[in-house]
Design a protein around this motif. Structure first.
Motif, PDB file in Angstrom:
ATOM      1  N   SER A   7       0.835  -1.197   0.000  1.00 37.00           N
ATOM      2  CA  SER A   7       0.000   0.000   0.000  1.00 37.00           C
ATOM      3  C   SER A   7       0.869   1.247   0.000  1.00 37.00           C
ATOM      4  N   LEU A   8       0.389   2.281  -0.682  1.00 36.52           N
ATOM      5  CA  LEU A   8       1.037   3.584  -0.689  1.00 36.52           C
ATOM      6  C   LEU A   8       0.243   4.607   0.120  1.00 36.52           C
ATOM      7  N   ASP A   9      -0.780   4.163   0.786  1.00 38.54           N
ATOM      8  CA  ASP A   9      -1.623   5.073   1.556  1.00 38.54           C
ATOM      9  C   ASP A   9      -0.825   5.677   2.718  1.00 38.54           C
ATOM     10  N   GLY A  10      -0.882   6.997   2.833  1.00 38.71           N
ATOM     11  CA  GLY A  10      -0.220   7.685   3.934  1.00 38.71           C
ATOM     12  C   GLY A  10       1.287   7.756   3.823  1.00 38.71           C
ATOM     13  N   ARG A  11       1.851   7.459   2.664  1.00 39.85           N
ATOM     14  CA  ARG A  11       3.299   7.497   2.535  1.00 39.85           C
ATOM     15  C   ARG A  11       3.796   8.935   2.493  1.00 39.85           C
ATOM     16  N   GLY A  12       4.855   9.198   3.236  1.00 43.18           N
ATOM     17  CA  GLY A  12       5.440  10.533   3.306  1.00 43.18           C
ATOM     18  C   GLY A  12       6.887  10.527   2.854  1.00 43.18           C
ATOM     19  N   TRP A  13       7.542  11.679   3.027  1.00 43.20           N
ATOM     20  CA  TRP A  13       8.930  11.782   2.590  1.00 43.20           C
ATOM     21  C   TRP A  13       9.834  10.831   3.356  1.00 43.20           C
ATOM     22  N   GLU A  14       9.460  10.515   4.608  1.00 44.09           N
ATOM     23  CA  GLU A  14      10.282   9.593   5.383  1.00 44.09           C
ATOM     24  C   GLU A  14      10.314   8.196   4.775  1.00 44.09           C
ATOM     25  N   ASN A  15       9.320   7.860   3.931  1.00 44.69           N
ATOM     26  CA  ASN A  15       9.322   6.576   3.226  1.00 44.69           C
ATOM     27  C   ASN A  15      10.111   6.640   1.925  1.00 44.69           C
ATOM     28  N   ALA A  16      10.128   7.816   1.302  1.00 44.81           N
ATOM     29  CA  ALA A  16      10.770   7.947  -0.007  1.00 44.81           C
ATOM     30  C   ALA A  16      12.276   8.124   0.087  1.00 44.81           C
ATOM     31  N   TRP A  17      12.762   8.883   1.080  1.00 44.62           N
ATOM     32  CA  TRP A  17      14.185   9.214   1.102  1.00 44.62           C
ATOM     33  C   TRP A  17      15.106   8.009   1.283  1.00 44.62           C
ATOM     34  N   PRO A  18      14.821   7.047   2.170  1.00 48.88           N
ATOM     35  CA  PRO A  18      15.734   5.896   2.264  1.00 48.88           C
ATOM     36  C   PRO A  18      15.856   5.121   0.953  1.00 48.88           C
ATOM     37  N   LEU A  19      14.737   4.936   0.255  1.00 56.49           N
ATOM     38  CA  LEU A  19      14.787   4.240  -1.026  1.00 56.49           C
ATOM     39  C   LEU A  19      15.549   5.063  -2.057  1.00 56.49           C
ATOM     40  N   ALA A  20      15.333   6.379  -2.064  1.00 57.15           N
ATOM     41  CA  ALA A  20      16.060   7.239  -2.999  1.00 57.15           C
ATOM     42  C   ALA A  20      17.561   7.168  -2.748  1.00 57.15           C
ATOM     43  N   ALA A  21      17.956   7.153  -1.468  1.00 51.90           N
ATOM     44  CA  ALA A  21      19.381   7.065  -1.146  1.00 51.90           C
ATOM     45  C   ALA A  21      19.963   5.728  -1.595  1.00 51.90           C
ATOM     46  N   ALA A  22      19.212   4.641  -1.361  1.00 46.30           N
ATOM     47  CA  ALA A  22      19.690   3.324  -1.794  1.00 46.30           C
ATOM     48  C   ALA A  22      19.839   3.262  -3.313  1.00 46.30           C
ATOM     49  N   MET A  23      18.880   3.821  -4.038  1.00 44.32           N
ATOM     50  CA  MET A  23      18.956   3.801  -5.499  1.00 44.32           C
ATOM     51  C   MET A  23      20.087   4.676  -6.009  1.00 44.32           C
ATOM     52  N   ALA A  24      20.372   5.779  -5.324  1.00 41.55           N
ATOM     53  CA  ALA A  24      21.475   6.642  -5.750  1.00 41.55           C
ATOM     54  C   ALA A  24      22.804   5.918  -5.699  1.00 41.55           C
ATOM     55  N   VAL A  25      22.921   4.937  -4.810  1.00 44.65           N
ATOM     56  CA  VAL A  25      24.151   4.146  -4.715  1.00 44.65           C
ATOM     57  C   VAL A  25      24.113   2.949  -5.660  1.00 44.65           C
ATOM     58  N   VAL A  26      22.984   2.240  -5.682  1.00 47.18           N
ATOM     59  CA  VAL A  26      22.917   0.960  -6.386  1.00 47.18           C
ATOM     60  C   VAL A  26      22.786   1.131  -7.896  1.00 47.18           C
ATOM     61  N   VAL A  27      21.952   2.074  -8.350  1.00 46.59           N
ATOM     62  CA  VAL A  27      21.685   2.194  -9.785  1.00 46.59           C
ATOM     63  C   VAL A  27      22.952   2.494 -10.585  1.00 46.59           C
ATOM     64  N   PRO A  28      23.792   3.477 -10.204  1.00 46.93           N
ATOM     65  CA  PRO A  28      25.040   3.674 -10.978  1.00 46.93           C
ATOM     66  C   PRO A  28      25.940   2.438 -10.973  1.00 46.93           C
ATOM     67  N   LEU A  29      25.987   1.725  -9.835  1.00 48.59           N
ATOM     68  CA  LEU A  29      26.795   0.508  -9.766  1.00 48.59           C
ATOM     69  C   LEU A  29      26.294  -0.535 -10.764  1.00 48.59           C
ATOM     70  N   VAL A  30      24.980  -0.730 -10.807  1.00 44.95           N
ATOM     71  CA  VAL A  30      24.396  -1.723 -11.708  1.00 44.95           C
ATOM     72  C   VAL A  30      24.605  -1.331 -13.168  1.00 44.95           C
TER      73      VAL A  30
END
Length: 346
Positions: A198-221
């Motif tokens: 579910s995406l109900d009630g999702r805030g920035w606190e849910n988005a930033w950890p994933l964004a940080a992980a992708m910023a590291v992993v995506v260039p590596l991949v």
């Protein structure tokens, strides 16, 4: 017979980059579609806002009411959907390429169930929402280590990884059912909603950890994309071309598990996006290989569209986005299995 058009760009240092115009066009088109759907989703709701006003508000020119609704209430949910969809699309593309099986995805291989188990342990012990997200990441990573250890036999090969992953997924499904019975009623209800995705009630606190992980992993991949293409020709051929197969496979598997785990932490175990997005991207690009960027863009568009539909299908009642992706993805899986059977591959 279809013709795949390629363009080769020569770079300094003797390196070259292969460009596939159709794949680039598909990736760009799906990315723009995802953003357009995001703008429509932001403008939809009890307080409708036109797309032009949404864009004006995002640029900082909206009214106070529009600024609050767009930037504080709706934008975090849409950004989370875009990130989760892109992460699942890339994770599924990596799994399917590494195991050389169209059924390879974190849903099928047990990594999603591992993330769910980690989250449910936190629910049973009365942890907070932040602890639940951390538990999901820890559960997914621990499952990845377990499956890799069980599948290792002088290397990790596709069908062995798939079979062991399916077995671990079955075990973890039973564990998750037991953990639900140990939770308090209110905690169990919260856990069931999270398990649906579910995406109900999702805030920035849910988005930033994933964004940080992708910023590291995506260039590596993406940096290992050339090695991944060589590995699809077979381990022996890749080794002959200078690829350290086991090291690259381990890094890419770990990257796929990290993406799936952080996506589950942000929105719960949203089903079938990781399975369908790479398949759809490959059919649109008609190109060999993993199709990493088109898979990311397709996953983002799929999840934003599914979430928009989940909010609008039934007036006065919102569905969890996992219900929509489960119904659509389940139908796609049945079609895929029927197609593989007719082709004599299963």
């Amino acid at each position: 017979m279809s013709v795949i058009r390629l363009r080769v760009m020569r770079l300094t240092g003797g390196r070259s980059v292969v460009l596939r115009p159709r794949a680039l066009a598909v990736g760009a088109g799906c990315g723009l579609l995802a953003l357009a759907l995001g703008v429509l989703a932001i403008g939809s709701g009890d307080y409708p806002i036109s797309p032009a006003d949404v864009l004006s508000t995002l640029a900082g020119h909206g009214s106070a009411a529009q600024d609050f609704i767009v930037n504080q209430l709706r934008l975090p949910r849409v950004v989370t959907a875009l990130l989760v969809g892109a992460a699942l699309g890339l994770s599924g593309a990596l799994f399917q390429s590494l195991v050389r099986n169209p059924l390879g995805s974190p849903d099928v291989l047990g990594f999603t169930q591992g993330a769910s188990a980690g989250a449910l342990v936190v629910v049973v012990t009365g942890g907070s929402s932040l602890a639940l997200a951390c538990g999901a990441v820890a559960g997914g990573l621990a499952t990845g280590v377990l499956i890799h250890a069980l599948a290792w036999r002088q290397g990790v090969h596709g069908y062995r990884l798939v079979l062991i992953g399916i077995g671990v997924a079955a075990v973890l499904t039973g564990v998750n059912s037991y953990l639900l019975t140990r939770a308090q009623l209110m905690d169990a209800a919260r856990a069931v909603l999270w398990l649906t995705g579910s995406l109900d009630g999702r805030g920035w606190e849910n988005a930033w950890p994933l964004a940080a992980a992708m910023a590291v992993v995506v260039p590596l991949v993406l940096g290992l994309g050339r090695a991944l293409r060589m590995m699809e020709m077979g381990d022996d051929a890749a080794c002959a071309l200078g690829v350290r197969v086991e090291r690259v496979r381990l890094v890419l598997l770990a990257s796929a598990v990290v993406l799936a785990s952080f996506a589950a932490a942000a929105a719960g175990p949203v089903s079938f996006v990781a399975l369908t997005a790479p398949q759809l991207a490959r059919r649109m690009t008609k190109a060999p290989g993993a199709g990493l960027l088109p898979s990311m863009a397709t996953g983002a568009a799929l999840l934003v569209a599914a979430d928009w539909g989940a909010q609008r299908l039934f007036t006065g009642h919102q569905l969890p986005v996992g219900v929509v992706t489960g119904v659509l993805g389940g139908g796609y899986l049945v079609w895929l299995l029927a197609t593989e059977r007719r082709a004599g591959r299963i």
